[in-house]
Design a protein around this motif. Structure first.
Motif, PDB file in Angstrom:
ATOM      1  N   VAL A  89      44.868 -20.861 -19.296  1.00  0.00           N
ATOM      2  CA  VAL A  89      45.982 -21.364 -18.469  1.00  0.00           C
ATOM      3  C   VAL A  89      46.921 -22.224 -19.305  1.00  0.00           C
ATOM      4  N   GLU A  90      46.346 -23.100 -20.153  1.00  0.00           N
ATOM      5  CA  GLU A  90      47.173 -23.982 -20.967  1.00  0.00           C
ATOM      6  C   GLU A  90      48.050 -23.187 -21.940  1.00  0.00           C
ATOM      7  N   THR A  91      47.482 -22.139 -22.507  1.00  0.00           N
ATOM      8  CA  THR A  91      48.232 -21.370 -23.501  1.00  0.00           C
ATOM      9  C   THR A  91      49.266 -20.460 -22.852  1.00  0.00           C
ATOM     10  N   THR A  92      48.872 -19.770 -21.765  1.00  0.00           N
ATOM     11  CA  THR A  92      49.750 -18.757 -21.171  1.00  0.00           C
ATOM     12  C   THR A  92      50.852 -19.368 -20.330  1.00  0.00           C
ATOM     13  N   TYR A  93      50.520 -20.369 -19.524  1.00  0.00           N
ATOM     14  CA  TYR A  93      51.487 -20.883 -18.549  1.00  0.00           C
ATOM     15  C   TYR A  93      52.120 -22.196 -18.990  1.00  0.00           C
ATOM     16  N   ALA A  94      51.344 -23.106 -19.590  1.00  0.00           N
ATOM     17  CA  ALA A  94      51.919 -24.386 -20.011  1.00  0.00           C
ATOM     18  C   ALA A  94      52.487 -24.314 -21.422  1.00  0.00           C
ATOM     19  N   ARG A  95      52.178 -23.226 -22.131  1.00  0.00           N
ATOM     20  CA  ARG A  95      52.661 -23.035 -23.502  1.00  0.00           C
ATOM     21  C   ARG A  95      52.224 -24.179 -24.411  1.00  0.00           C
ATOM     22  N   ARG A  96      51.032 -24.692 -24.174  1.00  0.00           N
ATOM     23  CA  ARG A  96      50.497 -25.751 -25.018  1.00  0.00           C
ATOM     24  C   ARG A  96      49.347 -25.188 -25.839  1.00  0.00           C
ATOM     25  N   MET A  97      49.459 -25.295 -27.164  1.00  0.00           N
ATOM     26  CA  MET A  97      48.400 -24.819 -28.041  1.00  0.00           C
ATOM     27  C   MET A  97      47.295 -25.860 -28.116  1.00  0.00           C
ATOM     28  N   PRO A  98      46.032 -25.442 -28.209  1.00  0.00           N
ATOM     29  CA  PRO A  98      44.924 -26.397 -28.245  1.00  0.00           C
ATOM     30  C   PRO A  98      44.926 -27.216 -29.531  1.00  0.00           C
ATOM     31  N   THR A  99      44.421 -28.439 -29.416  1.00  0.00           N
ATOM     32  CA  THR A  99      44.285 -29.303 -30.581  1.00  0.00           C
ATOM     33  C   THR A  99      43.129 -28.810 -31.447  1.00  0.00           C
ATOM     34  N   ALA A 100      42.955 -29.488 -32.604  1.00  0.00           N
ATOM     35  CA  ALA A 100      41.888 -29.084 -33.527  1.00  0.00           C
ATOM     36  C   ALA A 100      40.516 -29.245 -32.884  1.00  0.00           C
ATOM     37  N   SER A 101      40.306 -30.374 -32.186  1.00  0.00           N
ATOM     38  CA  SER A 101      39.005 -30.572 -31.542  1.00  0.00           C
ATOM     39  C   SER A 101      38.803 -29.577 -30.412  1.00  0.00           C
ATOM     40  N   ALA A 102      39.896 -29.244 -29.687  1.00  0.00           N
ATOM     41  CA  ALA A 102      39.784 -28.265 -28.611  1.00  0.00           C
ATOM     42  C   ALA A 102      39.475 -26.878 -29.160  1.00  0.00           C
ATOM     43  N   LEU A 103      40.019 -26.552 -30.352  1.00  0.00           N
ATOM     44  CA  LEU A 103      39.717 -25.252 -30.973  1.00  0.00           C
ATOM     45  C   LEU A 103      38.235 -25.144 -31.337  1.00  0.00           C
ATOM     46  N   VAL A 104      37.665 -26.250 -31.821  1.00  0.00           N
ATOM     47  CA  VAL A 104      36.242 -26.237 -32.146  1.00  0.00           C
ATOM     48  C   VAL A 104      35.409 -26.004 -30.895  1.00  0.00           C
ATOM     49  N   ALA A 105      35.757 -26.705 -29.819  1.00  0.00           N
ATOM     50  CA  ALA A 105      35.027 -26.529 -28.559  1.00  0.00           C
ATOM     51  C   ALA A 105      35.211 -25.119 -28.012  1.00  0.00           C
ATOM     52  N   LEU A 106      36.429 -24.584 -28.165  1.00  0.00           N
ATOM     53  CA  LEU A 106      36.704 -23.233 -27.685  1.00  0.00           C
ATOM     54  C   LEU A 106      35.897 -22.196 -28.455  1.00  0.00           C
ATOM     55  N   ARG A 107      35.809 -22.363 -29.776  1.00  0.00           N
ATOM     56  CA  ARG A 107      35.051 -21.422 -30.588  1.00  0.00           C
ATOM     57  C   ARG A 107      33.563 -21.465 -30.232  1.00  0.00           C
ATOM     58  N   ASP A 108      33.036 -22.684 -30.054  1.00  0.00           N
ATOM     59  CA  ASP A 108      31.625 -22.802 -29.691  1.00  0.00           C
ATOM     60  C   ASP A 108      31.364 -22.180 -28.323  1.00  0.00           C
ATOM     61  N   ALA A 109      32.285 -22.401 -27.392  1.00  0.00           N
ATOM     62  CA  ALA A 109      32.108 -21.833 -26.054  1.00  0.00           C
ATOM     63  C   ALA A 109      32.134 -20.309 -26.104  1.00  0.00           C
ATOM     64  N   TYR A 110      33.036 -19.754 -26.885  1.00  0.00           N
ATOM     65  CA  TYR A 110      33.127 -18.301 -26.995  1.00  0.00           C
ATOM     66  C   TYR A 110      31.849 -17.712 -27.599  1.00  0.00           C
ATOM     67  N   THR A 111      31.297 -18.376 -28.606  1.00  0.00           N
ATOM     68  CA  THR A 111      30.056 -17.884 -29.221  1.00  0.00           C
ATOM     69  C   THR A 111      28.926 -17.835 -28.211  1.00  0.00           C
ATOM     70  N   ARG A 112      28.766 -18.905 -27.421  1.00  0.00           N
ATOM     71  CA  ARG A 112      27.680 -18.932 -26.439  1.00  0.00           C
ATOM     72  C   ARG A 112      27.911 -17.919 -25.319  1.00  0.00           C
ATOM     73  N   ILE A 113      29.170 -17.749 -24.900  1.00  0.00           N
ATOM     74  CA  ILE A 113      29.473 -16.759 -23.857  1.00  0.00           C
ATOM     75  C   ILE A 113      29.154 -15.350 -24.344  1.00  0.00           C
ATOM     76  N   ARG A 114      29.533 -15.033 -25.561  1.00  0.00           N
ATOM     77  CA  ARG A 114      29.305 -13.696 -26.102  1.00  0.00           C
ATOM     78  C   ARG A 114      27.811 -13.374 -26.183  1.00  0.00           C
ATOM     79  N   ARG A 115      27.014 -14.340 -26.634  1.00  0.00           N
ATOM     80  CA  ARG A 115      25.578 -14.110 -26.711  1.00  0.00           C
ATOM     81  C   ARG A 115      24.980 -13.888 -25.324  1.00  0.00           C
ATOM     82  N   SER A 116      25.439 -14.659 -24.364  1.00  0.00           N
ATOM     83  CA  SER A 116      24.904 -14.512 -23.012  1.00  0.00           C
ATOM     84  C   SER A 116      25.310 -13.181 -22.395  1.00  0.00           C
TER      85      SER A 116
END
Length: 788
Positions: free
Chosen positions: A740-767
């Motif tokens: 939502v933040e990227t598509t509608y608010a046009r706000r790119m995630p911060t560095a810490s948010a990118l780390v959290a996003l990458r970790d979340a994606y890894t766990r989602i993919r495994r599940s």
């Protein structure tokens, strides 16, 4: 417009041209092409590394074209496997192209003529000489043309068979089995260290099987409308690569640290069988001069004398004898020579328990009190030995290990003594032996052997045989000339053997060289040495053996090690450079006596046999008693062991050279890094952002049957997916928020948010991948709506 018109109109879909389909890559993927290429280069490189037929007139290896032959055959299999030609037509095309390539490369390997026509003519002439040698003269040919054509045809056929099965039928196992058999046969025969080739082959083969399995799974996913399976395939490949890595590393560790080898005896016997088959093959085809398994302690059933002797300063073992004497270490004995290769015939095997007699009921048994023999014990500690052949000073009598005694026929002389398990670095064994007492004050004298007579037993007849064309007339003339030069009263077998030894080692223009390539033409090994007067130990030992036989004196070819270098503690270190060949001559009542005609190598203790004259003896024919000497017990010599605290320990063996282990480890890691980098290339994409991550999650879930409804928002879909996998609810919310933040608010995630996003994606993919194994998941289910 009708459907038929549409099907045939100008808007109808045209078939994709073959060349475009070829450029688009095979259905099995370019990774399969790469892995199969690794297999081909590995197998072809292993055969080339063995240097079976020496070198071309230009100095290059005659088998240098074999890796290229594998690659060409693999390319033919790829192209023809993807074509619309029938299997029979594809095979014919491959045979024609392969035959043309093989003739051109074989001609270039044996001829340095400037034009192709001239090289082909030389190839034809060489093949004509081979046919005349084998089928007209009945002799073993030294021409390499036939061997090059045969081995090249095997490589081309194997490469094409493997590639055609992979890219036409998507079958990896036949390809791997065919290439694996070729590599294992080559490894079982050659003395070259090729363990790394086996590791690379195993790695590439397992990854190829994983890749082909994924291809088959993708077809099933498409039938179930899961999607194209690209991301799932990548995940399966990475998981399979990880499993293969762990399995291979575990196998290497087990092979390096295993304390026992239950199949070692079986594989050693298999080695011997393969060597025997290749010897018979070589007697027909001819030209093979590569070294078989010999140095390092594994003495094969055949030893081919080739143009170069390879050695090194690598320590092989340490040894200490009960009386501190320097002894030759016998490994294997050969009786049959065809002009280029030594073999032993009619091998019989006897199992002997630890402490039992090794020579009972054999012709080496000279009785309870053998004439002119002394008894000693020796302790041998392996540093770099391989295989299970026992090294012993002359005639072994007993050992502290279980052994397999191999004799030349039932009740015949010893050939080798092998241990059921291999001798690994650090292992030790004790052997009791009888050796000829040849010291200055010894009991074996020239007078005794000169009077031993020529009443040879029947079993000794095999040590008098000379195969047709094994030696030329120059050998018979030389033997007769050496004997005729002796005084009339000294033409007995001992003085003849002494004269033969002096003939080669006493000047006469003979020199020692480990590289005689290009010196010998079509002459036999013996004739070549007698004419050109240059060679190494195998040449000299062979020549003396055959010259003795030419005078009807039993002699045999023996291989093992020289005494080695004396250490400060009284033991001796034997290096690979001490590997040696010598001659043993039979004397009635006294048995076999060593003679060494090879000049040089005094650093490792080489010493020609020269006996004291002794008192005059009346010549007697002599005979050989048949009592068993049993185990030798030598007072004052204590063999230390772990359970004897009072024993004086022998010097600790040097640890094995870590160079080979390091090479294996580094090579394995490099290969794994290349493969994993190739497999994991999909992970090296642009920086993750919320929109991309959400789309990946939705695409992967859709392929597994959990697609989003078009009317659902990002948060609604994340919530619906969390109902299926409640363990990743928080991670799904992170991905939905980033979307939502990227598509509608046009706000790119911060560095810490990118780390959290990458970790979340890894766990989602495994599940999500775990859903593949759930039985209750619906097919093509749209979350938020009833399943179809």
């Amino acid at each position: 417009m009708s459907a038929g018109t549409l099907a045939t109109g100008r808007f109808a879909e045209r078939p994709v041209p073959f060349w475009r389909r070829l450029l688009n890559g095979p259905r099995q993927g370019w990774l399969s092409v790469f892995l199969l290429g690794v297999i081909f280069v590995t197998v072809g490189g292993a055969i080339e590394d063995a240097k079976w037929v020496g070198f071309s007139p230009t100095g290059a290896s005659q088998t240098a074209f074999l890796p290229l032959a594998f690659i060409l055959a693999g390319g033919l299999g790829l192209v023809l496997g993807r074509s619309r030609l029938s299997a029979a037509a594809s095979h014919i095309v491959a045979a024609v192209v392969g035959a043309g390539f093989l003739l051109i490369e074989s001609a270039g390997s044996i001829s340095s003529a400037p034009s192709l026509v001239s090289r082909l003519r030389d190839l034809s002439d060489s093949f004509g000489v081979f046919v005349n040698d084998v089928f007209v003269l009945g002799a073993r040919s030294v021409e390499t043309s036939a061997f090059l054509i045969v081995i090249g045809a095997i490589c081309i056929a194997t490469g094409y068979f493997a590639a055609f099965n992979v890219f036409r039928r998507s079958r990896g196992m036949p390809a791997i089995v065919a290439c694996g058999i070729v590599l294992l046969v080559n490894m079982s025969i050659t003395a070259r260290f090729q363990y790394i080739h086996l590791i690379v082959l195993a790695l590439a083969s397992m990854l190829l099987l994983v890749r082909l399995n994924v291809v088959q799974q993708e077809a099933g996913w498409r039938r179930r409308h899961i999607g194209d399976g690209e991301d799932v395939a990548g995940l399966f490949l990475r998981g399979g690569a990880g499993f293969v890595t762990l399995a291979l590393v575990g196998a290497v560790v087990l092979a390096a640290t295993a304390s026992s080898a239950p199949l070692a005896s079986f594989w050693r016997d298999m080695d011997d069988q393969l060597v025997n088959l290749t010897v018979q093959f070589n007697r027909v085809v001819g030209g093979v001069t590569g070294t078989t398994k010999q140095a390092g302690g594994l003495f094969g059933s055949a030893e081919t004398i080739r143009g170069v002797w390879e050695s090194s300063d690598q320590p092989m073992f340490t040894a200490q004898t009960s009386d501190g004497s320097a002894e030759y270490w016998r490994g294997a004995i050969y009786d049959d020579f065809d002009g280029l290769t030594w073999t032993y015939r009619d091998r019989q095997t006897i199992d002997v328990a630890a402490g039992g007699s090794l020579i009972a009921d054999t012709s080496d048994d000279l009785g309870a009190t053998p004439k002119a023999r002394r008894q000693l014990a020796a302790r041998v500690t392996s540093i770099g030995l391989v295989g299970g052949t026992m090294l012993a000073p002359e005639t072994p009598v007993s050992s502290d290990r279980n052994t397999e005694v191999r004799t030349s026929g039932t009740g015949g002389p010893l050939i080798t003594v092998d241990f059921p398990d291999s001798i690994d670095p650090g292992d030790s064994y004790t052997v009791s032996a009888m050796v000829a007492d040849t010291g200055v004050d010894g009991t074996l004298t020239a007078s005794l052997l000169a009077a031993a007579g020529t009443n040879y037993p029947d079993w000794a007849s095999r040590y008098l045989e000379i195969r047709p064309n094994a030696v030329g007339q120059v050998a018979f003339d030389t033997a007769q000339r050496i004997r005729d030069r002796l005084p009339a009263g000294q033409r007995d077998p001992y003085h003849v053997a002494l004269a033969m030894q002096s003939f080669f080692d006493g000047g006469n223009g003979f020199t020692y060289s480990t590289d005689v390539r290009g010196i010998c033409g079509r002459e036999s090994v013996v004739d070549c040495l007698l004419v050109h007067k240059v060679g190494y130990c195998q040449h000299y030992a062979t020549a003396m053996t055959m010259l003795m036989r030419a005078l009807a004196i039993p002699a045999r070819f023996v291989e093992g090690y020289l005494p080695g270098r004396l250490l400060a503690d009284g033991s001796r270190q034997v290096d690979a450079s001490a590997a040696h060949a010598w001659v043993e001559v039979y004397f009635p009542s006294y048995g076999w006596v060593r003679f060494d005609p090879t000049p040089g190598n005094t650093v490792n203790g080489r010493e020609p046999t020269v006996l004291p004259i002794g008192d005059p003896v009346v010549q007697q024919p002599g005979s050989s008693p048949a009592a068993s000497p049993g185990t030798i017990d030598i007072p004052g010599f204590q063999i230390p062991n772990e359970g004897d605290p009072g024993a004086t320990p022998l010097p600790a063996p040097k640890p094995p050279d870590p160079g080979a282990i390091g090479l294996l480890a580094v090579s394995t890691l490099i290969a794994l890094a290349v493969i994993l980098a190739f497999v994991g290339r999909r992970r090296r994409r642009s920086t993750l952002h919320g929109d991309l991550v959400f789309d990946r999650v939705a695409r992967l879930a859709s392929r597994l049957g959990y697609a989003p409804h078009p009317s659902q928002t990002a948060y609604e879909y994340a919530g619906s997916l969390a109902d299926v996998l409640p363990g990743i609810r928080q991670e799904l919310q992170v991905v939905a928020h980033a979307k939502v933040e990227t598509t509608y608010a046009r706000r790119m995630p911060t560095a810490s948010a990118l780390v959290a996003l990458r970790d979340a994606y890894t766990r989602i993919r495994r599940s999500l991948l775990r859903l593949v194994f759930r039985r209750d998941r619906g097919r093509d289910r749209t979350l938020g709506r009833p399943g179809r």
